[in-house]
Every structure is written in C-alpha cells, then in structure tokens.
Write a protein that holds these residues in place. Sequence first.
Motif, PDB file in Angstrom:
ATOM      1  N   LEU A   6      11.010 -44.425  -1.975  1.00 42.39           N
ATOM      2  CA  LEU A   6      10.085 -45.527  -1.702  1.00 42.39           C
ATOM      3  C   LEU A   6      10.694 -46.795  -2.273  1.00 42.39           C
ATOM      4  O   LEU A   6      10.792 -46.965  -3.490  1.00 42.39           O
TER       5      LEU A   6
ATOM      6  N   ALA B 229       5.298 -46.206   5.035  1.00 44.62           N
ATOM      7  CA  ALA B 229       5.694 -45.519   3.791  1.00 44.62           C
ATOM      8  C   ALA B 229       5.018 -44.157   3.737  1.00 44.62           C
ATOM      9  O   ALA B 229       3.796 -44.057   3.628  1.00 44.62           O
ATOM     10  N   ILE B 230       5.836 -43.110   3.854  1.00 46.29           N
ATOM     11  CA  ILE B 230       5.310 -41.753   3.944  1.00 46.29           C
ATOM     12  C   ILE B 230       5.788 -40.938   2.757  1.00 46.29           C
ATOM     13  O   ILE B 230       6.955 -40.993   2.391  1.00 46.29           O
ATOM     14  N   VAL B 231       4.873 -40.197   2.136  1.00 39.24           N
ATOM     15  CA  VAL B 231       5.232 -39.331   1.020  1.00 39.24           C
ATOM     16  C   VAL B 231       5.051 -37.883   1.466  1.00 39.24           C
ATOM     17  O   VAL B 231       4.022 -37.532   2.046  1.00 39.24           O
ATOM     18  N   THR B 232       6.071 -37.053   1.210  1.00 35.16           N
ATOM     19  CA  THR B 232       5.976 -35.630   1.539  1.00 35.16           C
ATOM     20  C   THR B 232       5.692 -34.823   0.288  1.00 35.16           C
ATOM     21  O   THR B 232       6.375 -34.980  -0.728  1.00 35.16           O
ATOM     22  N   ALA B 233       4.699 -33.956   0.354  1.00 37.76           N
ATOM     23  CA  ALA B 233       4.351 -33.065  -0.753  1.00 37.76           C
ATOM     24  C   ALA B 233       4.587 -31.631  -0.336  1.00 37.76           C
ATOM     25  O   ALA B 233       4.288 -31.238   0.790  1.00 37.76           O
TER      26      ALA B 233
ATOM     27  N   ALA C   1      -1.368 -38.931  -2.734  1.00 36.00           N
ATOM     28  CA  ALA C   1      -0.200 -38.284  -3.329  1.00 36.00           C
ATOM     29  C   ALA C   1      -0.284 -38.569  -4.824  1.00 36.00           C
ATOM     30  O   ALA C   1      -0.430 -39.725  -5.224  1.00 36.00           O
TER      31      ALA C   1
ATOM     32  N   VAL D 236       3.049 -31.377   3.349  1.00 39.12           N
ATOM     33  CA  VAL D 236       2.013 -32.316   3.771  1.00 39.12           C
ATOM     34  C   VAL D 236       2.611 -33.711   3.727  1.00 39.12           C
ATOM     35  O   VAL D 236       3.201 -34.105   2.721  1.00 39.12           O
ATOM     36  N   LYS D 237       2.484 -34.475   4.810  1.00 38.35           N
ATOM     37  CA  LYS D 237       2.975 -35.854   4.829  1.00 38.35           C
ATOM     38  C   LYS D 237       1.781 -36.804   4.783  1.00 38.35           C
ATOM     39  O   LYS D 237       0.865 -36.689   5.603  1.00 38.35           O
ATOM     40  N   ILE D 238       1.813 -37.716   3.815  1.00 42.87           N
ATOM     41  CA  ILE D 238       0.733 -38.681   3.646  1.00 42.87           C
ATOM     42  C   ILE D 238       1.295 -40.083   3.821  1.00 42.87           C
ATOM     43  O   ILE D 238       2.282 -40.447   3.180  1.00 42.87           O
TER      44      ILE D 238
ATOM     45  N   ARG E 234      12.814 -35.779  -0.553  1.00 41.19           N
ATOM     46  CA  ARG E 234      12.113 -36.254   0.642  1.00 41.19           C
ATOM     47  C   ARG E 234      11.558 -37.659   0.493  1.00 41.19           C
ATOM     48  O   ARG E 234      11.234 -38.307   1.487  1.00 41.19           O
ATOM     49  N   ASN E 235      11.394 -38.129  -0.737  1.00 43.52           N
ATOM     50  CA  ASN E 235      10.658 -39.368  -0.945  1.00 43.52           C
ATOM     51  C   ASN E 235      11.506 -40.443  -1.614  1.00 43.52           C
ATOM     52  O   ASN E 235      11.884 -40.301  -2.773  1.00 43.52           O
TER      53      ASN E 235
ATOM     54  N   ALA F   5       9.870 -33.500  -3.139  1.00 46.17           N
ATOM     55  CA  ALA F   5       8.590 -33.098  -2.533  1.00 46.17           C
ATOM     56  C   ALA F   5       7.834 -32.083  -3.402  1.00 46.17           C
ATOM     57  O   ALA F   5       6.598 -32.111  -3.468  1.00 46.17           O
ATOM     58  N   SER F   6       8.554 -31.215  -4.092  1.00 41.62           N
ATOM     59  CA  SER F   6       7.859 -30.198  -4.897  1.00 41.62           C
ATOM     60  C   SER F   6       7.221 -30.785  -6.151  1.00 41.62           C
ATOM     61  O   SER F   6       6.493 -30.084  -6.860  1.00 41.62           O
TER      62      SER F   6
ATOM     63  N   ILE G 153       1.080 -43.678   2.926  1.00 37.22           N
ATOM     64  CA  ILE G 153       0.417 -44.401   1.835  1.00 37.22           C
ATOM     65  C   ILE G 153       0.413 -45.916   2.061  1.00 37.22           C
ATOM     66  O   ILE G 153      -0.252 -46.657   1.348  1.00 37.22           O
ATOM     67  N   ALA G 154       1.203 -46.372   3.025  1.00 39.98           N
ATOM     68  CA  ALA G 154       1.214 -47.780   3.427  1.00 39.98           C
ATOM     69  C   ALA G 154       1.885 -47.770   4.796  1.00 39.98           C
ATOM     70  O   ALA G 154       2.494 -46.770   5.187  1.00 39.98           O
TER      71      ALA G 154
ATOM     72  N   ALA H  27       4.709 -51.369  -2.216  1.00 42.42           N
ATOM     73  CA  ALA H  27       3.982 -52.025  -1.121  1.00 42.42           C
ATOM     74  C   ALA H  27       2.984 -52.929  -1.831  1.00 42.42           C
ATOM     75  O   ALA H  27       2.758 -52.780  -3.039  1.00 42.42           O
TER      76      ALA H  27
ATOM     77  N   VAL I  63       5.255 -33.515  -5.869  1.00 46.14           N
ATOM     78  CA  VAL I  63       4.110 -34.295  -5.379  1.00 46.14           C
ATOM     79  C   VAL I  63       2.903 -33.374  -5.203  1.00 46.14           C
ATOM     80  O   VAL I  63       2.990 -32.350  -4.526  1.00 46.14           O
ATOM     81  N   MET I  64       1.809 -33.738  -5.832  1.00 48.61           N
ATOM     82  CA  MET I  64       0.547 -33.025  -5.629  1.00 48.61           C
ATOM     83  C   MET I  64      -0.290 -33.798  -4.612  1.00 48.61           C
ATOM     84  O   MET I  64       0.008 -34.946  -4.301  1.00 48.61           O
ATOM     85  N   VAL I  65      -1.358 -33.173  -4.133  1.00 44.06           N
ATOM     86  CA  VAL I  65      -2.257 -33.850  -3.212  1.00 44.06           C
ATOM     87  C   VAL I  65      -3.655 -33.826  -3.815  1.00 44.06           C
ATOM     88  O   VAL I  65      -4.082 -32.809  -4.378  1.00 44.06           O
ATOM     89  N   GLY I  66      -4.352 -34.950  -3.724  1.00 39.58           N
ATOM     90  CA  GLY I  66      -5.731 -35.021  -4.204  1.00 39.58           C
ATOM     91  C   GLY I  66      -6.638 -35.546  -3.112  1.00 39.58           C
ATOM     92  O   GLY I  66      -6.214 -36.349  -2.283  1.00 39.58           O
TER      93      GLY I  66
ATOM     94  N   LEU J 147      -1.295 -42.387  -5.104  1.00 41.34           N
ATOM     95  CA  LEU J 147      -1.052 -43.255  -3.947  1.00 41.34           C
ATOM     96  C   LEU J 147      -1.935 -42.772  -2.816  1.00 41.34           C
ATOM     97  O   LEU J 147      -1.722 -41.691  -2.249  1.00 41.34           O
TER      98      LEU J 147
END
Lengths: 69, 69, 69, 69, 69, 69
Positions: free
Chosen positions: D9, C33-37, C57, C25-27, D6-7, D61-62, C29-30, D30, D64-67, C9
């Motif tokens: 959606l 709509a926030i995703v926390t990692a 994410a 980290v909060k991203i 945390r997430n 949250a744990s 994505i829309a 979305a 979720v990775m970040v790219g 995402l």
Amino acid sequence: MKLSARNVLSGKVIALTKGATTAHVKIEIAAGAIVTASITNEAVDELGLAVGRKASAVIKASDVMVGVD
Amino acid sequence: MKLSARNVLSGKVIALTKGATTAHVKIEIAAGAIVTASITNEAVDELGLAVGRKASAVIKASDVMVGVD
Amino acid sequence: MKLSARNVLSGKVIALTKGATTAHVKIEIAAGAIVTASITNEAVDELGLAVGRKASAVIKASDVMVGVD
Amino acid sequence: MKLSARNVLSGKVIALTKGATTAHVKIEIAAGAIVTASITNEAVDELGLAVGRKASAVIKASDVMVGVD
Amino acid sequence: MKLSARNVLSGKVIALTKGATTAHVKIEIAAGAIVTASITNEAVDELGLAVGRKASAVIKASDVMVGVD
Amino acid sequence: MKLSARNVLSGKVIALTKGATTAHVKIEIAAGAIVTASITNEAVDELGLAVGRKASAVIKASDVMVGVD
C-alpha cells in the motif's frame, strides 16, 4: 467488532511494562496460565490497560505453533 | 530446545483437520479454553499429532494482541 | 471489543475464495487499494463474509513492513 | 525485488518515532487511511525514512485479519 | 523496492507444492540449509516460481524466534 | 520440545543489542548469512544469550515471504 482471529482468551492483566515504544502485557487467562503480549505503548494508553483490568489475548491461528515433548 | 517464545500453553489436542497443504489443530489448554493453530500438514505428520495427544500451543509475544470490552 | 491492533482499514469485500481449510478475502479499503487476507474457512463462515459485505482489514503494527523505491 | 506479499500500500510517511531499538512509522495510504508499522531503528536508518518521504506499507496476507461490525 | 525486513536469504527453489489456496515453497539458502515458506498460490503464479529458480526467503525480524539446546 | 515450525536454522550469536523492552539478536547461520531476531529482553536473559553462544533462528513457514529479482 467481530474478528476472524480464532483465539480470544479472556483474563486479567497481571503485569504491564512500558518501554520506549513497545510495552509488554501479561494476562492471566486461567489459574497459572499467563500469556505475554508485546504491543505498542500507544495501544496500552488507548485501551486504558492497567494491572487488574479485564482483558483478552487475541491471536490469529496462523501465528500459533504446536510443540510436543 | 529452549525457545525465546514467551507463550507455551500446554494441553491436549481435541480436533485436527488436514486440508490440501494446511492443517488446523485445536488444543484445549484449560477447561473450556481452546487454542486453534494453523500449521503445515507436514508438521502434523512429523510431530505425530492426533486427537487426545498432549501438545502445547507456542506463540511469540509479538503475535499477541490485547482486546478489552 | 476494542483491540490493540493499530491498523483497522474499513472497506468492502470484493472477492472471496475458499480452499480446503484456508480462504482468501479481498477487501477494497479505498478506490483502487485492495488488501488480501488469508484466514480460516471457519472464520469466513462465522463472520458471514460475502462479496459486497462491509468488512475491515485488521493488522498488528509489528506485522507491517516498510518499502521504498 | 518482487515479493510474494500480497499487500503493498503506497503512500507517504506522516510520523516517525524511534525508541531504544524499535521505531513506529505512520504511512498515509489514502486520504484519512493511516497504517502504522513497527520496525527496527536499523531499518529506518537503512531506508532513510523521514516524514514526507514516499513509502509503502507491505503486509503478508496471512498477517491480515478480517473484522465485521 | 528496498524493504525494512532485516532478513533476505537468497538461494534456489528446490521444492514447490500447491494446495487449494496455499503453496509451500522450499528454498535452499546454503548447503543443507533449507527454508520453507507458506505463501498464496496467487503469489507463486505471479512470481513465476518453479523448482531451480533463484529466489530469496524474506523474513521480518519480529517473526524470528531464538532457540538454544 | 519438538516444534511444528518448519524452519530451525542453527548458528552462533554474533551481535546482541538490548533496548528498553525489546532486544535484537543476530545469528550467523552460514558463512555470511545472518538472521536478525527481534525478541523480548526477558527471553534474552532466560536463554542466557550472549555473543559467541550457539543458537538457532526459529521461523514459522507462514512468516516467510518469497522474493525474486
């Protein structure tokens, strides 16, 4: 894409079994060290995975446990 | 205890960092292949983990992704 | 690297908090709509993450639950 | 129940495939953003999931990775 | 919200430790059976967790391993 | 092997369903408290799991969420 996942172990696919929705992929990452991944059939098709193909096992650090004898 | 986890990669602890509640442990499972685990400080103490100690990285198959270049 | 993870995402980093070993980290994505990692500080540094930076994410399908009201 | 995850959606189920024990559920969270969940068939039945039904993707949250590109 | 997660073990919080970003919560789910959760400090605050409070440990089936002696 | 996983809940297997590649195992860990594990068929065979057999549910703390009513 560069990933936050701490563990990227490169090797070669040595076995691949597709189930109804979930596939098991075995990657040899060093002589005698094999990692098994359980992923969707959809991902197997999309990545074109097949026995003999180079591939990496990717694992988030928070999914790794430690064991001692 | 014998575990259902498909992946038990044995090696040696080469780095260990404790945070406030969470520790990072690096295990060399083959020459140049290092796996990082994020575990509780409590587990580090209970297992007596230390640099140079033999230890295994244990990973459930459903936590392994596959990547291809 | 192309990944088996079904969920990528893309969005923008809107918050970043580093702890002793683990960062959040909060991203976005829309819109809204926030995703926390929760990832390692090491990964934050290596990826050069910062507020305002584009990032995705990435989530394995087996880590997603479903809820209904 | 209020969850620590945390997430959450929210969206609508747009595809649902049941396998022998494991189902794949796609939720559009979305316009154009789809999340795939791999859950038990048992959960699909218990929640009464079906295409068109409102549902949320719930992710710790744990997991979720970040790219970054 | 009704969840796909197969495991909801209800009990009472018996210990709570906050770190820099990550907290550890211990929930007694039966006499002598304690489950430890590692969650964000943010979730601890949002749920109003405290020692003595009723709470459930929620776990996705794909995150449960099996061990035998 | 001694594990870093914080949660080892011992009980007895009360149900076991094998799918094409993935099996579901239900372990009663206290009177009325049942934990469902989704593991590979391969692991079921290797551990010799069967209804009535003693077994433990093993869960990493970072895979446990907390819920409150």
